[in-house]
Design an enzyme around this catalytic site. Sequence first.
Site, PDB file in Angstrom:
ATOM      1  CG  HIS A  94      -2.286   1.185   1.576  1.00  0.00           C
ATOM      2  ND1 HIS A  94      -2.290   1.292   0.537  1.00  0.00           N
ATOM      3  CD2 HIS A  94      -1.960   2.100   2.582  1.00  0.00           C
ATOM      4  CE1 HIS A  94      -3.276   2.738   1.452  1.00  0.00           C
ATOM      5  NE2 HIS A  94      -3.028   2.990   2.193  1.00  0.00           N
ATOM      6  CG  HIS A  96      -0.195   7.440   1.160  1.00  0.00           C
ATOM      7  ND1 HIS A  96      -0.294   8.286   2.499  1.00  0.00           N
ATOM      8  CD2 HIS A  96      -0.531   6.460   1.422  1.00  0.00           C
ATOM      9  CE1 HIS A  96      -0.766   7.652   3.083  1.00  0.00           C
ATOM     10  NE2 HIS A  96      -1.614   6.557   3.146  1.00  0.00           N
ATOM     11  CE1 TYR A 121       4.633  -5.238 -21.147  1.00  0.00           C
ATOM     12  CE2 TYR A 121       4.098  -2.941 -21.498  1.00  0.00           C
ATOM     13  CZ  TYR A 121       5.510  -3.628 -22.203  1.00  0.00           C
ATOM     14  OH  TYR A 121       5.943  -4.406 -23.018  1.00  0.00           O
TER      15      TYR A 121
END
Length: 216
Positions: A94, A96, A121
């Site tokens: 994860h 940001h 891709y």
Amino acid sequence: MTDETKLREQMCLLAKSLFDRGLTGGSTGNISARTADGGLLVSPTGTSFGRLDPARLSHFDASGTLIRGDAPTKEMPLHSAFYDTRKGAGAVVHLHSCHSVAWSMMPDVDPDNFLPPMTPYAIMKLGKVKLLPFFLPGDPAMGAAVRGLAGKRSAVMLANHGPVVAGKDVEAACNAIEELEDTARLAMLMRGFDANMLSAQQVSDLVTQFDVEWDA
């Protein structure tokens, strides 16, 4: 060097690479990976991807009990949701990352297919990316939203927050989330232009040729 030691070092090396190239900053982002015995290694809460210590990663056993290391990221429900619903998930990342967050704010984005068909891709590595609504950081409802997808997506985008990607191993998950960010960056660069996207037939050919998960 044991397999677990190698995995710890690989997680920290890849996380630092993501940090050094500006894909997540400060103490943002989290990463986890399956151990050979079915447990999990997870980045601790409040840590920077640029300075993860392999010895201090949170270590959960196969039953989900923290057995050593620092306290884990508050986004554990998000990670657990992917492992519990996606067979073969070996790692979750994860970030940001700037451009994917920016693209999530655009009013005309398709929530069921977050990324436009710009390159082969992204389709090959991610399939369709689901845009989820905004949740407060650490809200267990994020995990519930991922569980609601019943394992059909390997990648989701948390609106105004950041992408989350599951992969067969930590390298695959990191490669895929980089592809997500690169495609979002392309989308922002091409916004307002009459760009030539991949056609529906070209997308279909990619899905067939490379056996991509692509729910209707």
